[in-house]
Design a protein around this motif. Structure first.
Motif, PDB file in Angstrom:
ATOM      1  N   LEU A 251     136.498 -27.616 -29.462  1.00 44.56           N
ATOM      2  CA  LEU A 251     136.327 -26.247 -28.996  1.00 44.56           C
ATOM      3  C   LEU A 251     134.908 -26.027 -28.498  1.00 44.56           C
ATOM      4  O   LEU A 251     133.956 -26.646 -28.973  1.00 44.56           O
ATOM      5  CB  LEU A 251     136.606 -25.255 -30.128  1.00 44.56           C
ATOM      6  CG  LEU A 251     138.046 -25.109 -30.629  1.00 44.56           C
ATOM      7  CD1 LEU A 251     138.089 -24.151 -31.801  1.00 44.56           C
ATOM      8  CD2 LEU A 251     138.971 -24.625 -29.521  1.00 44.56           C
ATOM      9  N   ASN A 252     134.772 -25.126 -27.528  1.00 48.16           N
ATOM     10  CA  ASN A 252     133.470 -24.582 -27.179  1.00 48.16           C
ATOM     11  C   ASN A 252     133.157 -23.492 -28.199  1.00 48.16           C
ATOM     12  O   ASN A 252     133.993 -22.600 -28.434  1.00 48.16           O
ATOM     13  CB  ASN A 252     133.490 -23.975 -25.769  1.00 48.16           C
ATOM     14  CG  ASN A 252     133.630 -25.027 -24.681  1.00 48.16           C
ATOM     15  OD1 ASN A 252     132.752 -25.852 -24.498  1.00 48.16           O
ATOM     16  ND2 ASN A 252     134.746 -24.991 -23.954  1.00 48.16           N
ATOM     17  N   LEU A 253     131.983 -23.542 -28.811  1.00 47.10           N
ATOM     18  CA  LEU A 253     131.635 -22.586 -29.869  1.00 47.10           C
ATOM     19  C   LEU A 253     130.274 -21.982 -29.595  1.00 47.10           C
ATOM     20  O   LEU A 253     129.321 -22.693 -29.268  1.00 47.10           O
ATOM     21  CB  LEU A 253     131.622 -23.281 -31.238  1.00 47.10           C
ATOM     22  CG  LEU A 253     131.209 -22.409 -32.432  1.00 47.10           C
ATOM     23  CD1 LEU A 253     132.293 -21.373 -32.728  1.00 47.10           C
ATOM     24  CD2 LEU A 253     130.958 -23.271 -33.662  1.00 47.10           C
ATOM     25  N   TYR A 254     130.180 -20.641 -29.781  1.00 49.23           N
ATOM     26  CA  TYR A 254     128.917 -19.929 -29.583  1.00 49.23           C
ATOM     27  C   TYR A 254     128.748 -18.893 -30.692  1.00 49.23           C
ATOM     28  O   TYR A 254     129.726 -18.416 -31.270  1.00 49.23           O
ATOM     29  CB  TYR A 254     128.903 -19.218 -28.217  1.00 49.23           C
ATOM     30  CG  TYR A 254     129.326 -20.132 -27.095  1.00 49.23           C
ATOM     31  CD1 TYR A 254     128.420 -20.988 -26.481  1.00 49.23           C
ATOM     32  CD2 TYR A 254     130.660 -20.167 -26.681  1.00 49.23           C
ATOM     33  CE1 TYR A 254     128.819 -21.851 -25.483  1.00 49.23           C
ATOM     34  CE2 TYR A 254     131.063 -21.028 -25.676  1.00 49.23           C
ATOM     35  CZ  TYR A 254     130.142 -21.869 -25.081  1.00 49.23           C
ATOM     36  OH  TYR A 254     130.543 -22.730 -24.109  1.00 49.23           O
ATOM     37  N   GLN A 255     127.499 -18.571 -30.970  1.00 48.88           N
ATOM     38  CA  GLN A 255     127.202 -17.541 -31.954  1.00 48.88           C
ATOM     39  C   GLN A 255     126.417 -16.437 -31.265  1.00 48.88           C
ATOM     40  O   GLN A 255     125.584 -16.704 -30.390  1.00 48.88           O
ATOM     41  CB  GLN A 255     126.390 -18.121 -33.116  1.00 48.88           C
ATOM     42  CG  GLN A 255     126.297 -17.183 -34.317  1.00 48.88           C
ATOM     43  CD  GLN A 255     125.802 -17.900 -35.569  1.00 48.88           C
ATOM     44  OE1 GLN A 255     125.487 -19.087 -35.528  1.00 48.88           O
ATOM     45  NE2 GLN A 255     125.759 -17.198 -36.680  1.00 48.88           N
ATOM     46  N   GLY A 256     126.707 -15.188 -31.645  1.00 46.48           N
ATOM     47  CA  GLY A 256     126.014 -14.082 -31.010  1.00 46.48           C
ATOM     48  C   GLY A 256     126.306 -12.762 -31.695  1.00 46.48           C
ATOM     49  O   GLY A 256     126.786 -12.728 -32.836  1.00 46.48           O
ATOM     50  N   GLN A 257     126.025 -11.678 -30.990  1.00 45.03           N
ATOM     51  CA  GLN A 257     126.228 -10.334 -31.510  1.00 45.03           C
ATOM     52  C   GLN A 257     127.341  -9.659 -30.723  1.00 45.03           C
ATOM     53  O   GLN A 257     127.313  -9.631 -29.487  1.00 45.03           O
ATOM     54  CB  GLN A 257     124.944  -9.507 -31.390  1.00 45.03           C
ATOM     55  CG  GLN A 257     123.819  -9.978 -32.301  1.00 45.03           C
ATOM     56  CD  GLN A 257     124.058  -9.603 -33.750  1.00 45.03           C
ATOM     57  OE1 GLN A 257     124.626  -8.556 -34.061  1.00 45.03           O
ATOM     58  NE2 GLN A 257     123.629 -10.480 -34.663  1.00 45.03           N
ATOM     59  N   ALA A 258     128.321  -9.109 -31.454  1.00 40.96           N
ATOM     60  CA  ALA A 258     129.458  -8.442 -30.808  1.00 40.96           C
ATOM     61  C   ALA A 258     129.212  -6.948 -30.704  1.00 40.96           C
ATOM     62  O   ALA A 258     128.719  -6.315 -31.643  1.00 40.96           O
ATOM     63  CB  ALA A 258     130.740  -8.710 -31.585  1.00 40.96           C
ATOM     64  N   GLU A 259     129.559  -6.412 -29.544  1.00 37.52           N
ATOM     65  CA  GLU A 259     129.576  -4.966 -29.324  1.00 37.52           C
ATOM     66  C   GLU A 259     130.911  -4.640 -28.670  1.00 37.52           C
ATOM     67  O   GLU A 259     131.067  -4.753 -27.454  1.00 37.52           O
ATOM     68  CB  GLU A 259     128.411  -4.523 -28.431  1.00 37.52           C
ATOM     69  CG  GLU A 259     127.037  -4.757 -29.043  1.00 37.52           C
ATOM     70  CD  GLU A 259     125.914  -4.337 -28.106  1.00 37.52           C
ATOM     71  OE1 GLU A 259     126.223  -3.793 -27.018  1.00 37.52           O
ATOM     72  OE2 GLU A 259     124.745  -4.546 -28.454  1.00 37.52           O
ATOM     73  N   GLY A 260     131.887  -4.312 -29.501  1.00 38.36           N
ATOM     74  CA  GLY A 260     133.230  -4.087 -28.975  1.00 38.36           C
ATOM     75  C   GLY A 260     133.859  -5.384 -28.522  1.00 38.36           C
ATOM     76  O   GLY A 260     133.955  -6.345 -29.291  1.00 38.36           O
ATOM     77  N   HIS A 261     134.242  -5.445 -27.254  1.00 40.92           N
ATOM     78  CA  HIS A 261     134.899  -6.637 -26.724  1.00 40.92           C
ATOM     79  C   HIS A 261     133.919  -7.611 -26.065  1.00 40.92           C
ATOM     80  O   HIS A 261     134.352  -8.600 -25.459  1.00 40.92           O
ATOM     81  CB  HIS A 261     135.963  -6.224 -25.691  1.00 40.92           C
ATOM     82  CG  HIS A 261     137.093  -5.446 -26.281  1.00 40.92           C
ATOM     83  ND1 HIS A 261     138.074  -6.025 -27.034  1.00 40.92           N
ATOM     84  CD2 HIS A 261     137.372  -4.115 -26.231  1.00 40.92           C
ATOM     85  CE1 HIS A 261     138.941  -5.092 -27.428  1.00 40.92           C
ATOM     86  NE2 HIS A 261     138.531  -3.922 -26.956  1.00 40.92           N
ATOM     87  N   THR A 262     132.623  -7.328 -26.180  1.00 38.93           N
ATOM     88  CA  THR A 262     131.616  -8.193 -25.571  1.00 38.93           C
ATOM     89  C   THR A 262     130.769  -8.863 -26.637  1.00 38.93           C
ATOM     90  O   THR A 262     130.283  -8.203 -27.557  1.00 38.93           O
ATOM     91  CB  THR A 262     130.696  -7.392 -24.631  1.00 38.93           C
ATOM     92  OG1 THR A 262     131.487  -6.787 -23.612  1.00 38.93           O
ATOM     93  CG2 THR A 262     129.656  -8.306 -23.989  1.00 38.93           C
ATOM     94  N   VAL A 263     130.612 -10.176 -26.508  1.00 40.77           N
ATOM     95  CA  VAL A 263     129.743 -10.933 -27.412  1.00 40.77           C
ATOM     96  C   VAL A 263     128.539 -11.405 -26.612  1.00 40.77           C
ATOM     97  O   VAL A 263     128.679 -12.146 -25.625  1.00 40.77           O
ATOM     98  CB  VAL A 263     130.479 -12.147 -28.019  1.00 40.77           C
ATOM     99  CG1 VAL A 263     129.511 -12.965 -28.890  1.00 40.77           C
ATOM    100  CG2 VAL A 263     131.674 -11.696 -28.844  1.00 40.77           C
ATOM    101  N   HIS A 264     127.341 -10.947 -27.029  1.00 40.93           N
ATOM    102  CA  HIS A 264     126.105 -11.381 -26.401  1.00 40.93           C
ATOM    103  C   HIS A 264     125.671 -12.670 -27.089  1.00 40.93           C
ATOM    104  O   HIS A 264     125.214 -12.668 -28.231  1.00 40.93           O
ATOM    105  CB  HIS A 264     125.039 -10.296 -26.519  1.00 40.93           C
ATOM    106  CG  HIS A 264     125.418  -9.021 -25.823  1.00 40.93           C
ATOM    107  ND1 HIS A 264     125.300  -8.860 -24.450  1.00 40.93           N
ATOM    108  CD2 HIS A 264     125.956  -7.862 -26.301  1.00 40.93           C
ATOM    109  CE1 HIS A 264     125.728  -7.653 -24.109  1.00 40.93           C
ATOM    110  NE2 HIS A 264     126.130  -7.019 -25.212  1.00 40.93           N
TER     111      HIS A 264
END
Length: 364
Positions: A251-264
């Motif tokens: 899998l492609n995996l990323y970590q970030g901050q979610a705001e609704g349906h968007t992950v930064h």
């Protein structure tokens, strides 16, 4: 005369049976390396230890076998303090990566060796060994020396030898690593069958995710001597929490901050997902979800679009795995025909799209 009133004994304290299964905290310090792993399993469970080279998988297995002393922690099996027993007295069976069959003994006598060490007469041990060889489908090979056995046959003899002592803990160190691809497929199916019938705890060390997914009920992933994730194979595959695990399950995996349906995503890019979340999250999607285009697509239904550059290409099964850098570092799987039509080569500029429905976000 003084009468002393007798109180009833604590029935729970007297009659409570010892907990069955494995309860361990393995702390081993060797030079600058420190292993600190907690394991728990009930009878009938198969636990797989996964991790990159040097993570501590084999150290954990050797500590369970009593071949390496614990620096700290505990090791209990069916309520007994296993780490206080002499290694040879522990109810533990081990199948090593290279099997370690005695070259001068027949298959029958290799299997009989364990019962003989536990006090059985030669006749009793050989009779029990014959039963185990029959269970493994090796009755006709009982007189053969190890050098006359195929890799798959030797693996089954080693498993029979370990099981013939009726262990309460079965340890398997990369049991399929020495087999060729075709034999590995057959022996994996046979091993799954035998482990399904095993009524005690089995611990499997492997670097092969397919072996772990097929053979184990529970996965424990170790990195740098620590448990980084554990759970069922399905949960691990669906929700990886480190780059190593994501690569393992593809899998492609990323970590970030979610705001609704968007992950930064850490690094500046954004990924649109179907999940509505807030706060720290992981977001993952398979390489097969990535579509590549030579020109910026117009009218595409994909919610995610990044400008990328081809960093490398390699054959991956019957497809081409393309490594991309740029807007979002990712891997994409394409057919050979699609890769040729796109004229892909290292340094080529492409557009990558992924539909939001093909992503999966979950709390970090």
């Amino acid at each position: 005369m003084t009468y002393v009133k007798k109180t009833a004994p604590d029935i729970a304290a007297v009659s409570a049976p010892a907990p069955e299964g494995l309860d361990a905290r393995l702390v081993v310090e060797r030079g600058t390396f420190r292993l600190d792993v907690t394991l728990a399993a009930a009878p009938g469970d198969v636990v797989a230890l996964l991790g990159p080279n040097g993570a501590g998988k084999t150290t954990a297995l050797r500590a369970l076998a009593g071949l390496i002393p614990l620096t700290d922690g505990h090791l209990r099996l069916d309520g007994a303090e296993l780490d206080r027993m002499p290694t040879e007295s522990r109810p533990v069976g081990v199948v090593f990566q290279d099997y370690l069959l005695f070259p001068h003994l027949s298959a029958l006598d290799n299997v009989a060796f364990g019962p003989r060490c536990h006090g059985a007469s030669k006749a009793q041990a050989r009779a029990e060994a014959a039963v185990w060889l029959e269970r493994m489908g090796l009755s006709e090979h009982g007189s053969a020396k190890p050098r006359r056995l195929s890799g798959g046959q030797a693996q089954r003899v080693a498993l029979a030898r370990a099981l013939a002592t009726h262990p309460r803990l079965l340890l398997l160190d990369e049991p399929l690593a020495a087999l060729d691809a075709r034999t590995r497929l057959d022996v994996r199916a046979q091993l799954r069958h035998h482990l399904a019938d095993f009524e005690a705890v089995a611990v499997l060390v492997t670097h092969d995710p397919l072996d772990a997914m097929v053979l184990a009920d529970h996965l424990v992933v170790i990195e740098d001597g620590q448990v980084v994730q554990q759970g069922t194979p399905a949960d691990i595959a669906r929700r990886p929490r480190t780059d190593y695990i994501a690569h393992l399950v593809g899998l492609n995996l990323y970590q970030g901050q979610a705001e609704g349906h968007t992950v930064h995503v850490d690094g500046g890019s954004a990924v649109t997902t179907t999940e509505d979340l807030t706060g720290p999250v992981f977001v993952a999607f398979p390489p097969s979800a990535v579509t590549l285009h030579q020109d910026r697509p117009s009218g595409s239904s994909a919610r995610n679009l990044w400008r990328c550059e081809v960093a490398g290409m390699e054959t991956h099964g019957d497809q081409i795995r393309v490594a991309l850098t740029g807007g979002l570092p990712l891997a994409a799987d394409l057919t050979t025909v699609a890769a040729a039509e796109l004229d892909l080569r290292p340094g080529a500029a492409v557009w990558a799209t992924v539909k939001a429905a093909q992503t999966h976000a979950y709390p970090a």
